[in-house]
Design an enzyme around this catalytic site. Sequence first.
Site: not given
Length: 401
Positions: A197-199
Site C-alpha cells: 500500500v506504500k508508494h
Amino acid sequence: MIMKDILAIHGGKPVRETYLPYGRQWIDEEDIKAVVDILKGDYLTTGPTIKAFEERIADYVHSKYAVAISNGTAALHAACFAAGIKEGDEVITTPMTFAASANCVLYQGATPIFADIDPKTYNLNVEAVERKITEKTKAIIPVDFTGQAVDLDKILKLAEKYGLIVIEDAAHALGTSYKGKKVGSISDMTTFSLHPVKHITTGEGGVITTNDETFYNQLRMFRTHGITRDARLLELKGQGAWYYEQLALGYNYRITDIQCALGMSQLGKLESFIQKRRDLVKQYHGSLASIDGIILPYESAFSDSSWHLYIVQLALEKFTVGRKEIFEALQAENIGVNVHYIPVYYHPYYQQLGYKKGLCPNAETLYENSITLPLFPMMEAQDVEDVVTAIKKVLNYYRKA
C-alpha cells in the site's frame, strides 16, 4: 424537508457496484518482467540486484548510504540497534502510528515514551517531545504521518541540544521533500516501508538511509545475523576469502534479489505515482471542502507531502451517530474506508506494560474522529467522485436536523 437516500446498509442500492479498497499496489508488465528476469538468472537472494537497488534509493533521496532489508519493521529494528539503544534507555515517539514504530524500541529492551501530536499536522509536537526528555532518553523516532514530513529542523535542533539520535520513520513519506531536501537525506537514519500500500512496493521490504558510515556498517551487519566479511571490521587478519565473523547478535532480515528487482522497476515510476496521488488529493480537496461536518487534512508550508494516506476528521456533534456507524455505512456503499491509527498504547499488550489511556489527548481525539479515504495511483477521477457521493449520502442521512 430534505429527502434522504436509503443507505446500502439499510437495504438501499450502494453507490458502487464493486468494492474500492483504501490502498492497492500498481504492478505492470515491466515489473513482472523485471522479476522474471531474476528468476531466470543466477541469484535469487544476496546477489547484485540488492546493491543496485540500494544505490538507486540512495541516489534518489540524496543520502550517502542505503540498506535494503526484509520489511519496514526490520528497518526500524535495525536502526535502533545501530543507534545503540539498549535496556534502560528511553525513546520518544508518537502514538499515532503503526505499532512497529514503538515495538522496535521494545525489541532492544528499551522503553517507548509517547509524546502528543500537533492537532493540525498530526505529527509529533516538538514541545511535547521536549517535555518527555529525561536523562534516560537516547533517541527520538518521529513519524512522517500520511506522507507529510515532521518539522525536522526543530526535531534535529532538539536532538542536538540533548545529545539524541533521530531515527525518522518515513514509512509514509518516500518522495516527500522537507524545505527542498528529500526525506531520507536529513535525519541520522531514515526508514522506509515497501509494503504494497506504500508508494512503491517490493511485496514486503524496507530501506534505511543514512549519511553516517558507522551506522551503515552496523545496519548491514545486523540484517545478516551480525555477521560480516568486511576485512576492515574483522578481528583476525590473514584469513582466506571464505572467512567471516559474527560480531553481534543480529537477525536474518535479508531482502531478496527478486524483491529488489521489483523495487528497481517500481522506483522508475515513483514520481508518476506521487503525482497521481497529488492529483487525486486535489480532487478530494475540491469536492469535500463544501461539505459541512468534515475537516480536511492540513498541509504545512515546509513539506510537499507524497500523500500515503488521505485522512479526514468528522465533526461528530453534527450527526446523530458516531464514527463507527458512519464507517460501516460507507463500507456498505462499497467504499473501502479505514482508520489510521489506533493509538499504540491503546493495544492490550501496551496496557499490560502499564501505559494508560489519556497520555496524548490530541492523538486520542484524532483517532476517535478520523476516517481514511481510499487513495492509490490506480484510482481514477470517477473513483474519487464515488467516494464523495457516498460521503454526501451517508452524512446527509445521519445529519442532525
